[in-house]
Design a protein around this motif. Structure first.
Motif, PDB file in Angstrom:
ATOM      1  N   PRO A   1     -43.383  15.817  -3.701  1.00 15.00           N
ATOM      2  CA  PRO A   1     -41.957  15.497  -3.647  1.00 15.00           C
ATOM      3  C   PRO A   1     -41.230  16.382  -2.641  1.00 15.00           C
ATOM      4  O   PRO A   1     -41.563  17.565  -2.469  1.00 15.00           O
ATOM      5  N   THR A   2     -40.226  15.823  -1.994  1.00 14.48           N
ATOM      6  CA  THR A   2     -39.546  16.536  -0.913  1.00 14.48           C
ATOM      7  C   THR A   2     -38.925  17.847  -1.384  1.00 14.48           C
ATOM      8  O   THR A   2     -39.112  18.899  -0.771  1.00 14.48           O
TER       9      THR A   2
ATOM     10  N   ASN B   1     -34.624  27.832  -9.984  1.00 15.42           N
ATOM     11  CA  ASN B   1     -33.419  28.630 -10.252  1.00 15.42           C
ATOM     12  C   ASN B   1     -32.216  28.093  -9.473  1.00 15.42           C
ATOM     13  O   ASN B   1     -31.498  28.843  -8.791  1.00 15.42           O
ATOM     14  N   ASN B   2     -32.039  26.762  -9.570  1.00 10.01           N
ATOM     15  CA  ASN B   2     -30.922  26.072  -8.918  1.00 10.01           C
ATOM     16  C   ASN B   2     -30.979  26.133  -7.391  1.00 10.01           C
ATOM     17  O   ASN B   2     -29.985  25.843  -6.722  1.00 10.01           O
ATOM     18  N   ALA B   3     -32.142  26.501  -6.858  1.00 12.91           N
ATOM     19  CA  ALA B   3     -32.309  26.498  -5.396  1.00 12.91           C
ATOM     20  C   ALA B   3     -33.325  25.419  -5.032  1.00 12.91           C
ATOM     21  O   ALA B   3     -34.396  25.330  -5.637  1.00 12.91           O
ATOM     22  N   LYS B   4     -32.978  24.592  -4.057  1.00 11.16           N
ATOM     23  CA  LYS B   4     -33.863  23.524  -3.632  1.00 11.16           C
ATOM     24  C   LYS B   4     -34.898  24.064  -2.641  1.00 11.16           C
ATOM     25  O   LYS B   4     -34.553  24.720  -1.663  1.00 11.16           O
TER      26      LYS B   4
ATOM     27  N   GLU C   1     -42.940  21.046   3.043  1.00  9.82           N
ATOM     28  CA  GLU C   1     -42.770  21.823   4.275  1.00  9.82           C
ATOM     29  C   GLU C   1     -43.327  23.227   4.121  1.00  9.82           C
ATOM     30  O   GLU C   1     -43.869  23.800   5.075  1.00  9.82           O
ATOM     31  N   THR C   2     -43.212  23.774   2.916  1.00  5.69           N
ATOM     32  CA  THR C   2     -43.746  25.117   2.673  1.00  5.69           C
ATOM     33  C   THR C   2     -45.263  25.140   2.824  1.00  5.69           C
ATOM     34  O   THR C   2     -45.834  26.033   3.457  1.00  5.69           O
ATOM     35  N   ILE C   3     -45.913  24.124   2.229  1.00  7.94           N
ATOM     36  CA  ILE C   3     -47.381  24.043   2.335  1.00  7.94           C
ATOM     37  C   ILE C   3     -47.802  23.791   3.776  1.00  7.94           C
ATOM     38  O   ILE C   3     -48.754  24.400   4.276  1.00  7.94           O
TER      39      ILE C   3
ATOM     40  N   ALA D   1     -46.087   8.603 -11.071  1.00  2.80           N
ATOM     41  CA  ALA D   1     -45.351   8.374 -12.308  1.00  2.80           C
ATOM     42  C   ALA D   1     -44.788   9.669 -12.877  1.00  2.80           C
ATOM     43  O   ALA D   1     -43.673   9.685 -13.425  1.00  2.80           O
ATOM     44  N   LEU D   2     -45.523  10.774 -12.753  1.00  3.70           N
ATOM     45  CA  LEU D   2     -45.062  12.068 -13.269  1.00  3.70           C
ATOM     46  C   LEU D   2     -44.190  12.818 -12.267  1.00  3.70           C
ATOM     47  O   LEU D   2     -43.680  13.905 -12.590  1.00  3.70           O
ATOM     48  N   GLY D   3     -44.062  12.269 -11.065  1.00  2.60           N
ATOM     49  CA  GLY D   3     -43.254  12.932 -10.051  1.00  2.60           C
ATOM     50  C   GLY D   3     -43.963  14.062  -9.343  1.00  2.60           C
ATOM     51  O   GLY D   3     -43.329  14.860  -8.635  1.00  2.60           O
TER      52      GLY D   3
END
Length: 279
Positions: free
Chosen positions: A216-217, A222-225, A230-232, A274-276
């Motif tokens: 997922p994008t 902790n409320n930070a997106k 991109e990290t991987i 399905a699980l996201g």
């Protein structure tokens, strides 16, 4: 079919052996499967050669069958050329002393030739001669003219049969001469290594371009997106496709059926989306 004379041959293929291989090649598509494609038909065609050369050695007989049950797919009109070369290489291997011939080169040559020859066979016979033959012959056949099937035979079937027959002869005859020469000067070993390197490069490119696994994008920490994909990718681009490919390869090495692996990937994709977990 002309036989090539080798130095001190202990085992030699006869015209009858080669003719049996040629006639069996018409069944290359027998037992076609989506895991190894024409491998069963290829092994069936090579059976007379394997029995003749290794019939007195159960271990080599088994290895010979296993060797030609590896993945194979090629146009049926050009495949006899590869069969001819395989016959020559098996004959060379059967008469070689221990360590003089690398048996893995037999499949390396098959793998190197089947792609280009498949393209040639499909382009000429499936994409050109067949269409021209049908385009000219079908209207005449509908009108009841004998010229319809006759023209189709002359335009498509006859050229295909000529390519099959002379390709098989050229593969065996040229293969014997060529292999004798390059085995003596060490070129065969170099070609085998080059084919392995080229194969790995092609597979690496296919993994990067054809295997798609994305997370997922954004995820919330902790409320930070955080853009996990991109990290991987910043650590190593296409890392997930590579890991999936290595996982499938590991299962194949453990003799898990390719069909079950395919079903597993489909199930993994459905559950992951399905699980996201997966995009």
């Amino acid at each position: 079919m002309d036989e090539k004379i080798m130095k001190d041959p202990s085992k030699k293929l006869t015209k009858n052996d080669l003719m049996n291989v040629y006639l069996r090649h018409y069944q290359l598509l027998g037992c076609f499967n989506y895991e190894r494609q024409m491998s069963t038909g290829y092994a069936w065609a090579m059976t007379p050669v394997i029995k003749k050369l290794y019939g007195d050695n159960d271990e080599k007989l088994k290895e010979g069958y296993q060797r030609h049950l590896e993945f194979f797919n090629c146009a049926t009109s050009t495949a006899p050329f590869i069969l001819g070369i395989s016959c020559a290489m098996e004959e060379q291997y059967a008469n070689a002393k221990e360590g003089e011939f690398e048996e893995s080169s037999i499949n390396s040559v098959k793998a190197a030739l089947m792609g280009p020859l498949a393209g040639i066979g499909d382009s000429f016979f499936w994409g050109t001669f067949r269409i021209i033959g049908v385009g000219i012959g079908a209207p005449l056949a509908v009108k009841g003219s004998i010229l319809g099937p006759l023209l189709y035979f002359l335009i498509n079937v006859l050229p295909s049969e000529l390519v099959r027959w002379f390709g098989f002869k050229a593969g065996y005859k040229g293969g014997s001469e060529f292999l004798t020469r390059i085995s003596a000067n060490g070129t065969l070993q170099k070609l085998t290594e080059a084919a392995k390197v080229l194969g790995l490069v092609v597979i690496g490119a296919m993994i990067a371009s054809m295997v798609v696994v994305e997370l997922p994008t954004d995820i919330n920490i902790n409320n930070a997106k955080v853009n996990l994909q991109e990290t991987i990718d910043s650590i190593m681009p296409k890392l997930l496709p590579l890991l999936i490919t290595f996982g499938c390869y590991g299962l194949l090495q453990k003799r898990v059926s390719g069909t079950w692996i395919m079903f597993g990937l489909i199930l993994l994709g459905i559950i992951g989306v399905a699980l996201g977990i997966l995009k």
